[in-house]
Motif scaffolding. Sequence first.
Motif, PDB file in Angstrom:
ATOM      1  N   LYS A   1     -27.072 -58.181  15.637  1.00  0.00           N
ATOM      2  CA  LYS A   1     -27.682 -57.129  14.802  1.00  0.00           C
ATOM      3  C   LYS A   1     -26.758 -56.676  13.662  1.00  0.00           C
ATOM      4  O   LYS A   1     -27.201 -56.587  12.511  1.00  0.00           O
ATOM      5  N   SER A   2     -25.508 -56.376  13.982  1.00  0.00           N
ATOM      6  CA  SER A   2     -24.588 -55.911  12.934  1.00  0.00           C
ATOM      7  C   SER A   2     -24.295 -57.039  11.945  1.00  0.00           C
ATOM      8  O   SER A   2     -24.211 -56.807  10.736  1.00  0.00           O
ATOM      9  N   THR A   3     -24.166 -58.245  12.456  1.00  0.00           N
ATOM     10  CA  THR A   3     -23.973 -59.409  11.575  1.00  0.00           C
ATOM     11  C   THR A   3     -25.123 -59.497  10.581  1.00  0.00           C
ATOM     12  O   THR A   3     -24.920 -59.678   9.377  1.00  0.00           O
ATOM     13  N   LEU A   4     -26.323 -59.319  11.086  1.00  0.00           N
ATOM     14  CA  LEU A   4     -27.518 -59.376  10.244  1.00  0.00           C
ATOM     15  C   LEU A   4     -27.504 -58.260   9.197  1.00  0.00           C
ATOM     16  O   LEU A   4     -27.764 -58.497   8.007  1.00  0.00           O
ATOM     17  N   LEU A   5     -27.165 -57.059   9.617  1.00  0.00           N
ATOM     18  CA  LEU A   5     -27.155 -55.931   8.683  1.00  0.00           C
ATOM     19  C   LEU A   5     -26.069 -56.120   7.606  1.00  0.00           C
ATOM     20  O   LEU A   5     -26.290 -55.794   6.438  1.00  0.00           O
ATOM     21  N   ASN A   6     -24.924 -56.676   8.016  1.00  0.00           N
ATOM     22  CA  ASN A   6     -23.863 -56.946   7.026  1.00  0.00           C
ATOM     23  C   ASN A   6     -24.310 -57.952   5.981  1.00  0.00           C
ATOM     24  O   ASN A   6     -23.953 -57.838   4.810  1.00  0.00           O
ATOM     25  N   LEU A   7     -25.098 -58.936   6.406  1.00  0.00           N
ATOM     26  CA  LEU A   7     -25.612 -59.923   5.441  1.00  0.00           C
ATOM     27  C   LEU A   7     -26.642 -59.272   4.527  1.00  0.00           C
ATOM     28  O   LEU A   7     -26.626 -59.467   3.312  1.00  0.00           O
ATOM     29  N   LEU A   8     -27.524 -58.450   5.113  1.00  0.00           N
ATOM     30  CA  LEU A   8     -28.545 -57.768   4.305  1.00  0.00           C
ATOM     31  C   LEU A   8     -27.884 -56.826   3.301  1.00  0.00           C
ATOM     32  O   LEU A   8     -28.423 -56.574   2.222  1.00  0.00           O
ATOM     33  N   GLY A   9     -26.709 -56.289   3.669  1.00  0.00           N
ATOM     34  CA  GLY A   9     -26.017 -55.341   2.807  1.00  0.00           C
ATOM     35  C   GLY A   9     -25.038 -56.002   1.852  1.00  0.00           C
ATOM     36  O   GLY A   9     -24.230 -55.318   1.233  1.00  0.00           O
ATOM     37  N   ALA A  10     -25.082 -57.310   1.732  1.00  0.00           N
ATOM     38  CA  ALA A  10     -24.200 -58.052   0.826  1.00  0.00           C
ATOM     39  C   ALA A  10     -22.718 -57.769   1.122  1.00  0.00           C
ATOM     40  O   ALA A  10     -21.882 -57.768   0.221  1.00  0.00           O
ATOM     41  N   LEU A  11     -22.417 -57.502   2.386  1.00  0.00           N
ATOM     42  CA  LEU A  11     -21.023 -57.310   2.784  1.00  0.00           C
ATOM     43  C   LEU A  11     -20.392 -58.647   3.171  1.00  0.00           C
ATOM     44  O   LEU A  11     -19.182 -58.755   3.301  1.00  0.00           O
TER      45      LEU A  11
ATOM     46  N   LEU B   1     -21.235 -59.907  -5.138  1.00  0.00           N
ATOM     47  CA  LEU B   1     -21.758 -59.189  -3.961  1.00  0.00           C
ATOM     48  C   LEU B   1     -21.532 -57.694  -4.136  1.00  0.00           C
ATOM     49  O   LEU B   1     -22.409 -56.881  -3.838  1.00  0.00           O
ATOM     50  N   SER B   2     -20.379 -57.330  -4.654  1.00  0.00           N
ATOM     51  CA  SER B   2     -20.094 -55.908  -4.789  1.00  0.00           C
ATOM     52  C   SER B   2     -21.004 -55.268  -5.843  1.00  0.00           C
ATOM     53  O   SER B   2     -21.450 -54.131  -5.696  1.00  0.00           O
ATOM     54  N   MET B   3     -21.346 -56.021  -6.863  1.00  0.00           N
ATOM     55  CA  MET B   3     -22.285 -55.532  -7.878  1.00  0.00           C
ATOM     56  C   MET B   3     -23.671 -55.276  -7.261  1.00  0.00           C
ATOM     57  O   MET B   3     -24.303 -54.246  -7.511  1.00  0.00           O
ATOM     58  N   ILE B   4     -24.101 -56.195  -6.417  1.00  0.00           N
ATOM     59  CA  ILE B   4     -25.402 -56.044  -5.744  1.00  0.00           C
ATOM     60  C   ILE B   4     -25.387 -54.812  -4.827  1.00  0.00           C
ATOM     61  O   ILE B   4     -26.315 -54.003  -4.813  1.00  0.00           O
ATOM     62  N   ARG B   5     -24.299 -54.641  -4.090  1.00  0.00           N
ATOM     63  CA  ARG B   5     -24.186 -53.469  -3.203  1.00  0.00           C
ATOM     64  C   ARG B   5     -24.263 -52.176  -3.998  1.00  0.00           C
ATOM     65  O   ARG B   5     -24.991 -51.253  -3.645  1.00  0.00           O
TER      66      ARG B   5
END
Length: 233
Positions: free
Chosen positions: A50-60, A83-87
């Motif tokens: 779950k956290s892995t998935l959320l990190n990917l969704l959050g461009a982390l 990625l940081s720009m997208i975040r």
Amino acid sequence: MAPGAGSVMALENVSKVYGGAVSTIALNGVTFDIKEGDFASIVGPSGSGKSTLLNLLGALDRPTSGKIYINSHDISLYDDNQLSMIRNKYIGFIFQAYNLIGRLTAIENIEIPLMVRGIPRDKREVLAMQSMRLIGIEGLRNKKPTFLSGGEQQRVAISRALVAEPKIILADEPTGNLDSINSKVVMDALIKINKEAGKTVIMVTHNLELANMTRKIIRIRDGMVEKIENVAW
Ligand SMILES: Nc1ncnc2c1ncn2[C@@H]1O[C@H](COP(=O)(O)OP(=O)(O)OP(=O)(O)O)[C@@H](O)[C@H]1O
Ligand SMILES: [Mg+2]
């Protein structure tokens, strides 16, 4: 293929393998999409990804394979700067541990994402107050985190996630440290930012009662989507 109309996030056959002495397949072929204005929850056993998935969704982080679209940008091959720009542009984060800065007052904590963007002080204050008012915590403005309850701290963190007007709010176990009364207060705030501010909200939770209050329940098991339930509101 690019995601369909109305999708604010989409994953296509996404896998994530963590390296190390023994490699771990944290996600294995995950596909789903999130529409603009959705309120989705991600549930599943500990270690299911779950956290892995959320990190990917959050461009982390980047997937090992597959594609991830955030507001139609395919971020799977983006470098760290992209990625940081997208975040910064699209995403607000809420964590289980609030992550507030102890020496700053509530309003100063909420202003941080605006400081990062170079917004001047008077404007920051106006925007932070708007965000606090939406959550109903304007009375906490000059309090430091140690003088706030867990539920109040998490609502400050929600105001901080909202203040720069991201389209998408991602929350990893936002009620994980809270008792049931404070969990309800925080959940009400999340429902409000979804319904009234029109934000797309994606929340990881172990609390099935709270998951049942969201519009889409994504069940993860062993790094795979076990089931997606769309709940009528
Ligand atoms: N940075 C990392 N390096 C190596 N393995 C990792 C890393 N992060 C997670 N993992 C592994 O990937 C798998 C999925 O972890 P993840 O944190 O996504 O699970 P989770 O569903 O969020 O669990 P929990 O409910 O306990 O928070 C687990 O086997 C975990 O040990
Ligand atoms: Mg987790």
